[in-house]
Design a protein around this motif. Structure first.
Motif, PDB file in Angstrom:
ATOM      1  N   HIS A 182       0.848  -1.192   0.000  1.00 30.28           N
ATOM      2  CA  HIS A 182       0.000   0.000   0.000  1.00 30.28           C
ATOM      3  C   HIS A 182       0.881   1.237   0.000  1.00 30.28           C
ATOM      4  O   HIS A 182       2.091   1.159   0.151  1.00 30.28           O
ATOM      5  N   TYR A 183       0.236   2.401  -0.168  1.00 29.11           N
ATOM      6  CA  TYR A 183       0.949   3.661   0.028  1.00 29.11           C
ATOM      7  C   TYR A 183       0.108   4.570   0.913  1.00 29.11           C
ATOM      8  O   TYR A 183      -1.107   4.392   1.051  1.00 29.11           O
ATOM      9  N   ASP A 184       0.792   5.541   1.522  1.00 31.23           N
ATOM     10  CA  ASP A 184       0.157   6.437   2.481  1.00 31.23           C
ATOM     11  C   ASP A 184       0.194   7.879   1.985  1.00 31.23           C
ATOM     12  O   ASP A 184       0.906   8.214   1.034  1.00 31.23           O
ATOM     13  N   ASP A 185      -0.552   8.725   2.678  1.00 32.19           N
ATOM     14  CA  ASP A 185      -0.611  10.158   2.339  1.00 32.19           C
ATOM     15  C   ASP A 185       0.193  10.999   3.320  1.00 32.19           C
ATOM     16  O   ASP A 185      -0.105  12.175   3.538  1.00 32.19           O
ATOM     17  N   VAL A 186       1.227  10.392   3.907  1.00 32.25           N
ATOM     18  CA  VAL A 186       2.062  11.075   4.894  1.00 32.25           C
ATOM     19  C   VAL A 186       3.528  10.777   4.626  1.00 32.25           C
ATOM     20  O   VAL A 186       3.871   9.769   4.004  1.00 32.25           O
ATOM     21  N   GLU A 187       4.392  11.687   5.098  1.00 31.41           N
ATOM     22  CA  GLU A 187       5.822  11.411   5.109  1.00 31.41           C
ATOM     23  C   GLU A 187       6.115  10.478   6.281  1.00 31.41           C
ATOM     24  O   GLU A 187       5.624  10.694   7.389  1.00 31.41           O
ATOM     25  N   SER A 203       8.331   1.996  -6.686  1.00 36.08           N
ATOM     26  CA  SER A 203       8.085   3.318  -7.262  1.00 36.08           C
ATOM     27  C   SER A 203       6.620   3.711  -7.109  1.00 36.08           C
ATOM     28  O   SER A 203       5.724   2.870  -7.294  1.00 36.08           O
ATOM     29  N   PRO A 204       6.341   4.968  -6.784  1.00 37.39           N
ATOM     30  CA  PRO A 204       4.950   5.394  -6.610  1.00 37.39           C
ATOM     31  C   PRO A 204       4.162   5.334  -7.915  1.00 37.39           C
ATOM     32  O   PRO A 204       4.689   5.646  -8.991  1.00 37.39           O
ATOM     33  N   THR A 205       2.916   4.944  -7.825  1.00 38.17           N
ATOM     34  CA  THR A 205       1.989   5.120  -8.944  1.00 38.17           C
ATOM     35  C   THR A 205       1.346   6.503  -8.873  1.00 38.17           C
ATOM     36  O   THR A 205       0.924   7.047  -9.888  1.00 38.17           O
ATOM     37  N   VAL A 206       1.282   7.055  -7.665  1.00 40.20           N
ATOM     38  CA  VAL A 206       0.769   8.412  -7.446  1.00 40.20           C
ATOM     39  C   VAL A 206       1.791   9.145  -6.571  1.00 40.20           C
ATOM     40  O   VAL A 206       1.732   9.071  -5.342  1.00 40.20           O
ATOM     41  N   PRO A 207       2.761   9.837  -7.167  1.00 39.43           N
ATOM     42  CA  PRO A 207       3.765  10.550  -6.363  1.00 39.43           C
ATOM     43  C   PRO A 207       3.118  11.583  -5.441  1.00 39.43           C
ATOM     44  O   PRO A 207       2.166  12.268  -5.824  1.00 39.43           O
ATOM     45  N   LEU A 208       3.620  11.664  -4.214  1.00 38.18           N
ATOM     46  CA  LEU A 208       3.104  12.603  -3.205  1.00 38.18           C
ATOM     47  C   LEU A 208       1.587  12.469  -3.071  1.00 38.18           C
ATOM     48  O   LEU A 208       0.835  13.445  -3.134  1.00 38.18           O
ATOM     49  N   ALA A 209       1.153  11.230  -2.871  1.00 33.47           N
ATOM     50  CA  ALA A 209      -0.277  10.909  -2.843  1.00 33.47           C
ATOM     51  C   ALA A 209      -1.004  11.674  -1.740  1.00 33.47           C
ATOM     52  O   ALA A 209      -0.443  11.977  -0.683  1.00 33.47           O
ATOM     53  N   ARG A 210      -2.289  11.942  -1.988  1.00 36.35           N
ATOM     54  CA  ARG A 210      -3.129  12.640  -1.022  1.00 36.35           C
ATOM     55  C   ARG A 210      -4.041  11.695  -0.258  1.00 36.35           C
ATOM     56  O   ARG A 210      -4.823  12.142   0.591  1.00 36.35           O
ATOM     57  N   GLU A 211      -3.974  10.411  -0.550  1.00 35.49           N
ATOM     58  CA  GLU A 211      -4.827   9.468   0.157  1.00 35.49           C
ATOM     59  C   GLU A 211      -4.154   8.104   0.242  1.00 35.49           C
ATOM     60  O   GLU A 211      -3.255   7.793  -0.528  1.00 35.49           O
ATOM     61  N   GLY A 240       3.154   8.346  -0.833  1.00 34.78           N
ATOM     62  CA  GLY A 240       2.960   7.753  -2.157  1.00 34.78           C
ATOM     63  C   GLY A 240       3.877   6.578  -2.428  1.00 34.78           C
ATOM     64  O   GLY A 240       3.633   5.814  -3.377  1.00 34.78           O
ATOM     65  N   THR A 241       4.931   6.385  -1.612  1.00 33.83           N
ATOM     66  CA  THR A 241       5.840   5.257  -1.821  1.00 33.83           C
ATOM     67  C   THR A 241       5.125   3.957  -1.476  1.00 33.83           C
ATOM     68  O   THR A 241       4.651   3.771  -0.345  1.00 33.83           O
ATOM     69  N   ILE A 242       5.036   3.051  -2.426  1.00 32.66           N
ATOM     70  CA  ILE A 242       4.411   1.752  -2.182  1.00 32.66           C
ATOM     71  C   ILE A 242       5.367   0.911  -1.344  1.00 32.66           C
ATOM     72  O   ILE A 242       6.573   0.861  -1.610  1.00 32.66           O
ATOM     73  N   HIS A 243       4.836   0.234  -0.334  1.00 34.77           N
ATOM     74  CA  HIS A 243       5.708  -0.526   0.561  1.00 34.77           C
ATOM     75  C   HIS A 243       4.974  -1.705   1.178  1.00 34.77           C
ATOM     76  O   HIS A 243       3.748  -1.718   1.287  1.00 34.77           O
ATOM     77  N   GLN A 244       5.768  -2.690   1.564  1.00 32.85           N
ATOM     78  CA  GLN A 244       5.285  -3.802   2.369  1.00 32.85           C
ATOM     79  C   GLN A 244       6.456  -4.293   3.213  1.00 32.85           C
ATOM     80  O   GLN A 244       7.627  -4.067   2.873  1.00 32.85           O
TER      81      GLN A 244
END
Length: 473
Positions: A182-187, A203-211, A240-244
């Protein structure tokens, strides 16, 4: 703010019916020397990312790419462990913890999150069983509510970033994973407290994601970073960084702390907040803004291109006025939200402000990092003639026990308290310069405040003193 996870692992070759979480160890704070410097908010952050410098971090990593700081320092590892450890759960479960509100129990199975929460209060023995037998991750929400040192760290970081800073602890058994990719909307700043954690970043699919969003593993490609985080290590990655993450085999358990910040803190958010009042003020003073639109615009029967050009021209005029200082954007709601919901100052003793100030005294403001001076329309009138007044907002009355907990479980009393806090102290606009004097000075004689009378000077300092914001030098 999204909740981050921690890992914990079960012990190896013991009978599951007899196995439980480790017994509470001695408190580590007395023997764990802090590697962090709490002198100022900037020094705290600098010590957190040591040995990297702040300038390099914000130029090369912040909102750009992940950073892994590997540390082979037993002092740092011991201090990190003292912040929160698996053994702490035994005593915490005696404090009326509730599932969902205070912690989640979950596991990632075949790429999907399975929540294993029970109803009501958390029972330590049941929690132990889920952790050991079901290999579930324990996600502890906002531990700064219970842990003084985390309160101390996060309060300073909120001063540094000028943004809310939340936290979560994730404890995961070995050979287990709590959350799917998943990715988050926070640093995100990850502190590895116990054991080891295997992180894969993509790599993000949505850089600097808002949700927040889940991402199917078959669509995220290969990891850009494959990291084993060890006790004392720090990992940062942008929103926005995808991680697990999972706990490797052979590691008893993993515990990590996630510090998260900068949710809804973009330029776009500021424009959303500032533009309504900016336009309202401009319409009152600029006749071109009050000119009527062409007939039929709302029906779609007027020239779209001409309308777009006119709107662009008006926006360019606004931009020019902002750049020259003729207009000043006011992000009022964002600032109020921050002051209302941030942590109160870290202090073990609620000291009062001392003796009542008099005209012959010199005074200074206390807790300057927690005070916000803002100019806003008066909130008592609703017509267009609302006068501008000065509000002094502060976070001294904020409650640590509901920090970052949203609106869950709040009662009417809590809502009334929050409304009272958000109102702040109100002064006439004529007091703005005197308030700025106090905020900028290390100490200032009361009789030198730029106000028209001694009575006004004394009333101002006494009002601030009453709120515990000012003391006599």
């Amino acid at each position: 703010m999204p909740k981050k996870r921690k890992a914990i692992a079960a012990k190896g070759q013991t009978d599951h019916n007899q196995e439980g979480l480790p017994k509470q160890r001695k408190a580590l704070h007395s023997c764990a020397l802090s590697p962090l410097c709490f002198d100022t908010p900037a020094s705290l952050f600098q010590s957190l990312i040591h040995p990297l410098g702040q300038e390099e971090f914000f130029c090369n990593y912040w909102e750009k790419k992940p950073l892994h700081l590997h540390r082979s320092d037993p002092t740092v590892a011991l201090y990190y462990q003292s912040l929160f450890q698996l053994a702490d759960l035994r005593s915490l479960c005696t404090q009326g913890l509730e599932y969902a509100r205070d912690l989640n129990v979950c596991r990632c199975i075949k790429g999907k999150k399975k929540v294993l929460n029970k109803e009501g209060c958390v029972n330590y023995n049941v929690l132990t069983k889920d952790f050991v037998q079901k290999k579930a991750t324990i996600q502890f929400h906002q531990p700064q509510r219970f842990k003084d040192e985390l309160w101390r760290i996060q309060e300073k970081l909120e001063c540094f970033f000028g943004s809310l800073v939340g936290s979560n602890v994730y404890i995961t058994p070995q050979k287990s994973q709590g959350l799917p990719p998943h990715y988050d909307d926070v640093e995100v700043f990850i502190l590895q407290l116990e054991g080891e954690k295997h992180w894969r970043l993509y790599s993000p699919t949505v850089p600097l994601a808002r949700e927040y969003s889940l991402e199917p593993e078959n669509s995220i490609g290969s990891p850009t970073h494959d990291i084993i985080l060890k006790a004392g290590d720090l990992l940062y990655f942008p929103r926005g960084t995808i991680h697990q993450a999972d706990t490797p085999e052979g590691v008893d358990h993993s515990t990590h702390l996630t510090l998260s910040t900068y949710q809804n803190m973009s330029w776009g958010d500021m424009l959303l907040d500032a533009f309504p009042s900016l336009l309202f003020d401009t319409i009152k003073s600029d006749i071109s803004m009050r000119g009527g639109m062409p007939r039929g615009v709302l029906l779609g029967s007027s020239g779209t291109l001409d309308t777009s050009r006119q709107l662009a021209s008006l926006l360019r005029g606004l931009a020019d006025d902002i750049e020259t200082g003729k207009l000043e954007p006011r992000s009022t709601d964002m600032r109020r939200d921050f002051v209302t919901h941030r942590l109160p100052p870290y202090t073990q003793q609620q000291e009062d402000a001392g003796k009542l100030p008099a005209l012959e005294n010199s005074v200074h403001l206390r807790f300057k990092d927690h005070i916000l001076i803002t100019v806003e329309p008066s909130q008592e009138r609703t017509d267009e003639a609302r006068e501008l007044v000065v509000f002094v907002l502060h976070s001294l009355r904020n409650r640590r026990d509901n920090h970052m907990m949203g609106g869950d479980g709040g009662d009417n009393t809590d809502e009334e308290e929050e409304h009272d806090i958000s109102q702040g102290l109100r002064f006439p606009l004529s007091h703005l310069q005197a308030l700025r004097q106090l905020h900028e000075a290390e100490e200032l004689p009361v009789n030198q405040l730029e106000l028209p009378s001694d009575e006004a000077r004394l009333n101002l300092v006494i009002a601030l003193w009453t709120e515990n914001l000012l003391e006599v030098c």
